[in-house]
Design an enzyme around this catalytic site. Structure first.
Site, short mmCIF file in Angstrom:
data_model
loop_
_atom_site.label_atom_id
_atom_site.label_comp_id
_atom_site.label_asym_id
_atom_site.label_seq_id
_atom_site.Cartn_x
_atom_site.Cartn_y
_atom_site.Cartn_z
N ASP A 558 -5.03 5.39 33.46
CA ASP A 558 -5.31 5.47 34.89
C ASP A 558 -4.32 4.61 35.68
OD1 ASP A 558 -6.62 6.18 37.20
OD2 ASP A 558 -8.61 5.65 36.46
N GLU A 561 0.82 5.02 38.47
CA GLU A 561 1.89 5.27 39.44
C GLU A 561 2.98 4.19 39.44
OE1 GLU A 561 -1.73 7.36 40.35
OE2 GLU A 561 -1.37 5.21 40.26
N ASP A 634 -7.75 11.18 42.58
CA ASP A 634 -9.06 10.99 43.20
C ASP A 634 -9.19 11.84 44.46
OD1 ASP A 634 -9.53 9.19 41.18
OD2 ASP A 634 -8.96 7.44 42.37
#
Length: 958
Positions: A558, A561, A634
């Site tokens: 997760d 980035e 998300d």
């Protein structure tokens, strides 16, 4: 369209000429052309390197020599490719068996031709530029490369996954950076059968090379009273006793948190309570030129935009902690003032809103393909040619790495939520699926399974998870698998942080700026430097020490980035992760997720022979080689967000990365759905919002069943179907139907997985890939092919019981549920009842369906229902192996080819090729023909012609 053709003088040029060092140097892989510079930062050298018959690397630099080769996205090529060189007075050409690349000796511009001399794509004259940039003592260039539009009807796809619901990027603009819900991949594929891989890791822009401008930089602004210089902002609080604020706004740019405090948004009134408020920006805008103005809207909460009295952006919503961007265009006339109004209802303590714009660009220039990179050593890109779009993507994977075959259980159903807080919740949820006979293969343990103050420890909180090994064993005993969330983030108090930090492998600024997260009182943390190879090894070793002994099957990477802080400007995001081991983050900003994936893949491959599976929120070119699936982040629980995932997933697939997923149902939940779920738990009543929530999830599950990965996830309300609706509800019935259908399709799905590896296939396919010649498909981003057989048309409007579907010419189509034939080449409104997604099968398809199963390998497919859809010839290859290890890389797999001859009405089941341990040597095929005269809808119990098969070829007359 007139075709530009390579002149006969070039084709007939002197081959394999003696090297003329004044003009060029020849090497084993290609040529370097010396260009007389016309300015200080103009091109000096252009290099063409032959990577493959169909792949040419182009490098250009204003320096006296090229930078060292150190591509992060490409892999070493296996062998040299033969080529010849041809020279004219004005050009030099590199010629392979498939393509010719020609360089102008005077300008260095490059053109690409096919073997017949047809011009495929061309750098635009004067379209290359270099501007020096220096960051943290490292020098480089900000670069731009423009390609001329030769075919204005061309379709261009790829660039990763973005959320503005754009599909065909011809003439569009996209900024390429990584962020939650935004995954940037600098690769495109064209309907003219070529691709461009832009080898840059920095912030990039496709299309317009400039940043969007503030409204006041493009328009004359007038407030609601007609006074120039600003719009009127009116801030009405939720509580009547609080004061309304009215002020002039010279820009609508409230997009980023203040850096130091990281609490308030720059330029917004600071002492105003935004939760439940109503904000209006209004006035007039006056353009100084006529044309199409392209806007980008950044928003949290509820927002609508009106221009000249027309609603150009119907109400959209996004949660306050994770704003979204949306693009739209408006045609305006020079000097004509038009009203602008933004209606905004923030629904968080912190609120975000921005509206910026591009001025009109000449239509011809807008259709040119432009690449801009913020910081590179030089211009580097790869031209990839193909016989079709699949062949282009195959070339991309030749360059960047094959996609491994996922384990079969990856193609099953995944259940997740944010989050299972205890061991009991995990096990009872999986047990409930088994009790209800709802097929499932995987359950996911999300973040905060550790102690609250121990992020990065990789240790379960024993108060909530008393026996992690026993829990995983119990999951396996129930024939499930488990994926666990692992972040590249570490609290400074953990031993793991200290282990990285002592080697200089933690980013410093997050700690220096005291950035604390949202957990409890807020904890200080940072991310590790994944660009350092030794740091990557340590990251895996920590996982190997703590998680691998538990038997964890898959890894959820997760925030890759990396996302150290939400809602900050790009410069601060770069500051937070610099320097990297390779250099300034400005230069390497977009590749973190790729490096992090490499850590896990390489580490696990050295540890055991279990197939690696990574789910990552970020992606980049080449990530497929690390057995990585990317999900769309998300996203919100809105119909428009569901629709946007269709085009987002299709463009991600066109970016060459075959494994993609989304949060079925959306992640961030509107307050109204939360309230409806609470009311339902209290009273058992289906309120209007609860009714819509169930329908939204139903439609999303229907869509998700035909994605490469089938996975539900999101915030409360709980996402298990038995927590969404009762058994007698159509939502429950529909979702269970499609989960079962997913498992019926397992032989088909797993064969597609084999094709992704061996044939570089793409599973989730834009219609334009299979029907490139049909120009009607070039802008269809809301339906798609799932493998070669299925046409999938998701329903994304509340209450809809029909939708429009385009049936491409060149094939006939069969309704999956009834077998009714539909002629291709027409657009029809088709039925879409609540419980069914419009689903069609292409004529000539051969689809193997397996037995009913509760998990992916519950039983061998000893009898396969083989559906044959008549109307044209067809082929399919059934692929099988051991499902869970890498023995297929050693040749341990088997294939069974099927061929349908439509004229003779015969099906040939070919001789089985290959073998593997545990292979099913004898089976039966129940062959069911579907034709215009014999319409048959899909059903497990349908009876056809049964054939026993032992590996020897058979031909069956149907």
């Amino acid at each position: 369209m007139k075709l530009k053709v390579l002149s006969a003088s070039i084709l007939a040029g002197v081959m394999s000429m003696a090297c003329n060092p004044g003009k060029y140097e020849k090497s084993e892989h290609g040529i370097t052309v010396n260009v007389t510079p016309t300015g200080e930062n103009s091109v000096r050298k252009v290099r063409l390197q032959v990577m493959d018959d169909k792949i040419i690397r182009v490098s250009a630099t204003p320096d006296k020599k090229f930078a060292p080769d150190n591509s992060l996205v490409t892999v070493p090529q296996k062998e040299n490719t033969e080529y010849t060189v041809s020279e004219t007075d004005s050009t030099l050409s590199v010629i392979t068996s498939a393509v010719t690349a020609t360089v102008s000796l005077s300008t260095g511009d490059v053109k690409f031709y096919d073997r017949n001399g047809k011009l495929i794509v061309s750098e635009a004259e004067g379209g290359r530029s270099f501007s020096p940039i220096e960051v943290e003592g490292t020098k480089g260039y900000t670069v731009r490369q423009v390609f001329e539009s030769l075919n204005d009807e061309e379709g261009i796809y790829g660039l990763g996954q973005h959320q503005s619901d754009e599909f065909n990027y011809k003439g569009l603009n996209e900024e390429l950076f990584q962020y939650n819900t935004k995954v940037s991949v600098p690769f495109v594929v064209s309907t003219d059968n070529y691709g461009i891989l832009w080898d840059s890791y920095s912030l990039c822009r496709f299309g317009n090379p400039a940043p969007y401008k503030q409204l006041g930089q493009v328009f004359k602004l007038y407030d609601k009273d007609g006074k120039g210089g600003a719009l009127t902002g009116t801030y009405v609080p939720a509580k009547v006793e609080e004061q309304t604020i009215v002020q002039r706004e010279d820009s609508i740019y409230f997009e980023h948190l203040i850096r130091k405090e990281l609490k308030h948004v720059v330029n917004l009134p600071q002492d105003f309570n935004y939760y439940g408020s109503h904000v209006t920006y209004e006035g007039e805008i006056e353009p100084s030129e006529s044309g199409e103005f392209k806007f980008i809207l950044y928003y949290s909460g509820y927002i609508s935009v009106f221009v000249d009295g027309k609603e150009v952006v119907p109400e959209r919503w996004r949660t306050a902690w994770n704003p979204n961007s949306y693009k739209f265009s408006v045609n305006l006339e020079k000097d004509k003032r038009v009203p602008l109004k933004i209606e905004w209802k923030p629904n968080g303590a912190v609120a975000y809103c921005g509206l910026r714009v591009y001025s009109p660009v000449d239509d011809k220039k807008q259709l040119d393909m432009s690449w801009w990179g913020e910081m590179q050593d030089q211009i580097d890109y790869y031209f990839i040619y193909g016989e079709d779009m699949d062949d282009v993507i195959s070339g991309y994977r030749t360059l960047t790495g094959k996609a491994p075959i996922m384990a079969k259980w990856v193609m099953g159903y995944w259940q997740s939520r944010e989050k299972y807080n205890t061991q009991e919740e995990v096990l009872s949820t999986l047990a409930e699926f088994r009790k209800r006979n709802i097929p499932i293969d995987n359950i996911v343990i999300d973040w905060l399974h550790w102690k609250q103050d121990s992020w990065g420890s990789h240790e379960f909180d024993r108060d909530r998870f008393p026996d992690p090994k026993g829990m995983v064993d119990s999951i396996h005993d129930m024939h499930g698998h488990v994926m666990i969330s692992v972040w590249p983030k570490f609290y400074v108090t953990t031993e793991h942080y200290k282990e990285f930090d002592k080697n200089g492998w933690m980013y410093k600024l997050p700690v220096q700026d005291s950035i604390k997260d949202w957990v409890g009182p807020g904890y200080l943390s940072s991310f590790y430097d994944a660009y350092d190879p030794d740091a990557r090894k340590l990251f895996w070793n920590q996982m190997k020490d703590h998680y691998v002994p538990l038997g964890i099957d898959a890894w959820w990477m997760d925030a890759s980035e990396p996302n150290i802080r939400d809602c900050t400007d790009l410069q601060y995001r770069k500051d937070l992760i610099t320097p990297t081991a390779l250099g300034p983050s400005t230069k390497y900003f977009n590749a973190y997720g790729l490096m992090n994936a490499e850590a896990i893949y390489d580490g696990q491959r050295e540890t055991n022979d279990d197939r690696v599976f990574l789910l990552t929120r970020s992606g980049f070119a080449g990530q497929q080689r690390y057995s990585t699936a990317t999900w769309s982040g998300d996203i919100a629980t809105r119909w428009e967000d569901m629709k946007a995932q269709i085009s987002a997933g299709l463009n991600f697939a066109a970016s060459g990365i075959p494994w993609w997923s989304m949060d079925i149902g959306g992640f961030c939940v509107e307050d109204r759905y939360v309230a409806a779920a609470k009311e339902y738990l209290k009273t058992g009543k289906e309120t209007p919002d609860m009714k819509e929530w169930r329908e939204l999830n139903t439609r999303w599950y229907q869509f998700g069943a035909f994605a490469p990965m089938f996975r539900a996830h999101g915030q409360w309300p709980y996402r298990e179907i038995f927590n969404i609706a009762p058994e007698n509800h159509p939502a429950y019935k529909s979702v269970v139907y499609y989960i079962n259908l997913r498992y019926d399709m397992m032989p088909y799905l797993y064969s597609l997985a084999g094709m992704t590896h061996f044939n570089d296939y793409t599973i989730m396919r834009p219609m334009v890939m299979d029907f490139t010649a049909d120009k009607a498909t070039r802008s269809i981003g809301d339906q798609y092919m799932f493998g070669p057989a299925f046409l999938v048309a998701p329903v994304y409007n509340y209450g809809a019981t029909s939708r429009e579907v385009y049936f491409p010419a060149g094939s006939d189509w069969y309704d999956f549920y009834t077998g009714k034939e539909i002629n291709g080449g027409q657009r029809l409104s088709v039925a879409a009842p609540y419980e069914r997604i419009p689903l069609y099968v292409r004529s000539g398809s051969i689809i193997p369906f397996g037995p009913a199963m509760q998990w992916s390998d519950e039983k061998p497919a000893d009898i396969i229902n083989l559906y044959v859809y008549a109307g044209e010839n067809g082929e399919f290859v059934l692929y099988e192996d051991e499902n869970v290890n890498y023995n297929y890389e050693k040749g341990n797999y088997a294939v069974i080819p099927f061929k349908w001859n439509d004229e003779k009405q015969t099906l040939t089941i070919g001789e089985r090729a290959g073998q593997y341990p545990g292979m099913l040597r004898n089976r039966r095929f129940n062959i069911i023909k579907v034709s215009k005269d014999h319409p048959v809808g899909y059903g497990r119990e349908n009876k056809g012609v049964e054939v026993a098969y032992n590996g020897t070829a058979k031909t069956v007359k149907l």
